[in-house]
Write a protein that holds these residues in place. Structure first.
Motif, PDB file in Angstrom:
ATOM      1  N   CYS A  79      38.292  51.380  28.619  1.00 42.62           N
ATOM      2  CA  CYS A  79      38.818  50.553  29.713  1.00 42.62           C
ATOM      3  C   CYS A  79      39.138  51.403  30.930  1.00 42.62           C
ATOM      4  O   CYS A  79      38.828  51.023  32.074  1.00 42.62           O
ATOM      5  CB  CYS A  79      40.074  49.805  29.258  1.00 42.62           C
ATOM      6  SG  CYS A  79      39.772  48.448  28.107  1.00 42.62           S
ATOM      7  N   ILE A  80      39.759  52.550  30.695  1.00 48.73           N
ATOM      8  CA  ILE A  80      40.084  53.461  31.803  1.00 48.73           C
ATOM      9  C   ILE A  80      38.811  53.966  32.464  1.00 48.73           C
ATOM     10  O   ILE A  80      38.695  54.015  33.694  1.00 48.73           O
ATOM     11  CB  ILE A  80      40.945  54.630  31.291  1.00 48.73           C
ATOM     12  CG1 ILE A  80      42.306  54.111  30.805  1.00 48.73           C
ATOM     13  CG2 ILE A  80      41.132  55.688  32.373  1.00 48.73           C
ATOM     14  CD1 ILE A  80      43.126  55.144  30.056  1.00 48.73           C
ATOM     15  N   ALA A  81      37.815  54.326  31.641  1.00 46.95           N
ATOM     16  CA  ALA A  81      36.554  54.830  32.185  1.00 46.95           C
ATOM     17  C   ALA A  81      35.822  53.761  32.979  1.00 46.95           C
ATOM     18  O   ALA A  81      35.255  54.034  34.051  1.00 46.95           O
ATOM     19  CB  ALA A  81      35.658  55.336  31.047  1.00 46.95           C
ATOM     20  N   GLY A  82      35.822  52.514  32.463  1.00 46.07           N
ATOM     21  CA  GLY A  82      35.149  51.440  33.164  1.00 46.07           C
ATOM     22  C   GLY A  82      35.812  51.099  34.481  1.00 46.07           C
ATOM     23  O   GLY A  82      35.147  50.963  35.529  1.00 46.07           O
ATOM     24  N   ALA A  83      37.141  50.960  34.458  1.00 46.10           N
ATOM     25  CA  ALA A  83      37.864  50.612  35.682  1.00 46.10           C
ATOM     26  C   ALA A  83      37.843  51.775  36.681  1.00 46.10           C
ATOM     27  O   ALA A  83      37.548  51.584  37.870  1.00 46.10           O
ATOM     28  CB  ALA A  83      39.298  50.223  35.344  1.00 46.10           C
ATOM     29  N   GLY A  84      38.155  52.980  36.184  1.00 51.99           N
ATOM     30  CA  GLY A  84      38.182  54.139  37.067  1.00 51.99           C
ATOM     31  C   GLY A  84      36.801  54.531  37.555  1.00 51.99           C
ATOM     32  O   GLY A  84      36.599  54.798  38.745  1.00 51.99           O
ATOM     33  N   GLY A  85      35.827  54.553  36.628  1.00 50.65           N
ATOM     34  CA  GLY A  85      34.462  54.891  37.024  1.00 50.65           C
ATOM     35  C   GLY A  85      33.874  53.861  37.967  1.00 50.65           C
ATOM     36  O   GLY A  85      33.182  54.206  38.943  1.00 50.65           O
ATOM     37  N   GLY A  86      34.141  52.576  37.697  1.00 55.00           N
ATOM     38  CA  GLY A  86      33.672  51.531  38.597  1.00 55.00           C
ATOM     39  C   GLY A  86      34.267  51.675  39.981  1.00 55.00           C
ATOM     40  O   GLY A  86      33.565  51.521  40.992  1.00 55.00           O
ATOM     41  N   ALA A  87      35.569  51.993  40.045  1.00 57.60           N
ATOM     42  CA  ALA A  87      36.221  52.182  41.340  1.00 57.60           C
ATOM     43  C   ALA A  87      35.603  53.364  42.096  1.00 57.60           C
ATOM     44  O   ALA A  87      35.397  53.298  43.321  1.00 57.60           O
ATOM     45  CB  ALA A  87      37.716  52.397  41.140  1.00 57.60           C
ATOM     46  N   LEU A 139      32.125  52.294  43.398  1.00 57.57           N
ATOM     47  CA  LEU A 139      32.270  51.380  44.527  1.00 57.57           C
ATOM     48  C   LEU A 139      32.791  52.110  45.762  1.00 57.57           C
ATOM     49  O   LEU A 139      32.355  51.822  46.888  1.00 57.57           O
ATOM     50  CB  LEU A 139      33.213  50.233  44.143  1.00 57.57           C
ATOM     51  CG  LEU A 139      32.685  49.295  43.043  1.00 57.57           C
ATOM     52  CD1 LEU A 139      33.811  48.429  42.489  1.00 57.57           C
ATOM     53  CD2 LEU A 139      31.554  48.419  43.575  1.00 57.57           C
ATOM     54  N   SER A 140      33.689  53.072  45.567  1.00 56.18           N
ATOM     55  CA  SER A 140      34.212  53.856  46.690  1.00 56.18           C
ATOM     56  C   SER A 140      33.138  54.747  47.297  1.00 56.18           C
ATOM     57  O   SER A 140      33.189  55.073  48.487  1.00 56.18           O
ATOM     58  CB  SER A 140      35.390  54.721  46.224  1.00 56.18           C
ATOM     59  OG  SER A 140      36.446  53.918  45.730  1.00 56.18           O
ATOM     60  N   ALA A 141      32.174  55.134  46.451  1.00 58.62           N
ATOM     61  CA  ALA A 141      31.085  55.993  46.934  1.00 58.62           C
ATOM     62  C   ALA A 141      29.998  55.207  47.657  1.00 58.62           C
ATOM     63  O   ALA A 141      28.996  55.782  48.090  1.00 58.62           O
ATOM     64  CB  ALA A 141      30.472  56.752  45.764  1.00 58.62           C
ATOM     65  N   SER A 201      26.717  49.206  40.424  1.00 55.68           N
ATOM     66  CA  SER A 201      27.660  49.747  39.448  1.00 55.68           C
ATOM     67  C   SER A 201      27.455  49.118  38.070  1.00 55.68           C
ATOM     68  O   SER A 201      27.622  49.782  37.043  1.00 55.68           O
ATOM     69  CB  SER A 201      29.096  49.521  39.920  1.00 55.68           C
ATOM     70  OG  SER A 201      29.422  48.136  39.932  1.00 55.68           O
ATOM     71  N   THR A 202      27.066  47.843  38.035  1.00 57.60           N
ATOM     72  CA  THR A 202      26.822  47.197  36.734  1.00 57.60           C
ATOM     73  C   THR A 202      25.579  47.771  36.068  1.00 57.60           C
ATOM     74  O   THR A 202      25.568  47.974  34.848  1.00 57.60           O
ATOM     75  CB  THR A 202      26.673  45.669  36.871  1.00 57.60           C
ATOM     76  OG1 THR A 202      25.523  45.359  37.667  1.00 57.60           O
ATOM     77  CG2 THR A 202      27.907  45.051  37.501  1.00 57.60           C
TER      78      THR A 202
END
Length: 392
Positions: free
Chosen positions: A154-162, A165-167, A174-175
């Protein structure tokens, strides 16, 4: 090779490192998919132009889909095995991810989210069944470590997704990145997934009376429900309490759940060692006591620092309760493993769906102090249950 020969051969090697790694991998990728959706929620709200109330109903579709698939998961796992159900569910939620990042029609998004939830719920139960079988064959605690990988995912998905998206990566991009990573990990884990969903001796005999849950299984379900309710209370109401009642700045409202989640993840990392040292009964007793102490700290002590510590204490206490209950459910002999684990997981999940709503109703009639106090009182059921369950 016949299916019976394959089952016999695989059963003899259920405790192998390959099986343990595969179980951890599926916990991780399913948590990662959930985490990515958390990062996509603001974009979904912008595309659909939905208000907070509409968004709440939309998010409810995820829980409804998960619950529906969980209701029939035990029979599916018993018939087709963990491997087939896990692969089908992973494919299902991966197919939905790009659509969750694309649809702007709220009804299409709601339907997609419902199907996505079905995939998540089905994978959740199936990997818990596999984890139970692998743990039983290894004869040492493993379940807390398995559940830790869900939190890490969950942390990897939320943090990695953020980060993606920030990049400047689009939500759709991202999906696809996540799907590729999930596919690689799942394919690598394939041979470690069990082609069966229960012990061979637990297969139903023709004409035998249908197995029914006993008092202990129902008690475990209620205990799991309370633990999930405690988690949902922090997630949905922790920030509101800290900002409205304790004066914390609005931009820091998320710290309540953050400290809870961090504490829970850290405890699950060491959870298997703790269970080995203390035993499952003591883990339930101590966890229940810490849950009570944490919520009492939240409602009784002033300022916002003590409530934050209280939420962390709840996370520490609750971290290993559900993994222990899943293990104990798999040890009950009145039902096959796939059915007993599915029962506890499904009924426990009701705590996530209905718990926060119940707390909101209590808060509407009185206030959040009373709502959180009710959760503290509910932990007494976990203490009671700890002395009623059977331990092997």
């Amino acid at each position: 090779m016949s299916l019976s020969s394959e089952i016999e051969n695989t059963t003899a090697h259920v405790a192998s490192p390959v099986k343990r790694v595969a179980t951890r991998a599926i916990f991780f990728v399913t948590g990662m998919a959930m985490g990515l959706w958390a990062a996509l929620v603001p974009y979904a709200q912008l595309r659909t132009h939905s208000e907070a109330g509409d968004l709440g109903l939309l998010l409810l579709c995820l829980g409804a889909g998960s619950l529906l698939s969980m209701l029939g998961s035990g029979r599916l796992i018993g018939r087709f095995g963990c491997r087939a159900v896990i692969i089908a569910s992973v494919v299902l939620y991966c197919l939905m991810l790009p659509l969750l990042a694309t649809f702007s029609d709220i009804w299409l998004l709601a339907l997609t989210l419902f199907i996505f939830g079905m995939g998540i719920g089905l994978a959740d139960v199936a990997v818990n069944v596999q984890g139970t079988l692998v743990e039983q064959a290894s004869d040492k605690p493993l379940m807390s470590g398995f559940h830790c990988l869900w939190s890490v995912g969950c942390i990897a998905g939320a943090g990695g997704g953020a980060l993606l998206l920030s990049a400047g990566i689009t939500p759709q991009g991202s999906t696809w990145f996540t799907i590729a990573l999930v596919a690689i990990i799942t394919v690598y884990s394939y041979r470690g997934l069990l082609p069966f969903g229960a012990h061979e001796e637990e297969e139903p005999v023709e004409g035998k009376t249908k197995a029914r849950p006993n008092f202990r299984l129902m008690l475990m379900s209620v205990m799991a429900m309370i633990c999930f309710m405690a988690e949902g209370a922090v997630l949905d109401w922790g920030g509101v309490f800290l900002t409205r009642e304790r004066g914390l700045a609005l931009e820091h409202a998320g710290w309540g759940f953050a400290v809870f989640a961090i504490a829970m993840s850290l405890m699950r990392m060491t959870g298997d060692a703790i269970v080995s040292t203390l035993g499952r009964k003591r883990v339930l007793v101590v966890g229940g006591m810490l849950g009570i102490a944490g919520y009492l700290m939240v409602v009784l002590l002033p300022g916002w620092i003590f409530p934050l510590c209280g939420f962390a204490l709840v996370g520490i206490g609750a971290a290993n309760i559900v993994p222990v209950l899943i293990t104990l459910a798999g040890q009950e002999k009145v039902m096959p493993v796939n059915m007993s684990v599915a029962l506890v997981a499904t009924l426990g999940y009701l705590g996530v769906l209905g718990g926060p709503a119940l707390i909101g109703f209590i808060a509407h009639l009185s206030n959040l102090y009373v709502g959180f106090s009710a959760v503290a009182a509910a932990f007494l059921v976990i203490l009671f249950g700890a002395y009623q369950l059977k331990y092997q």
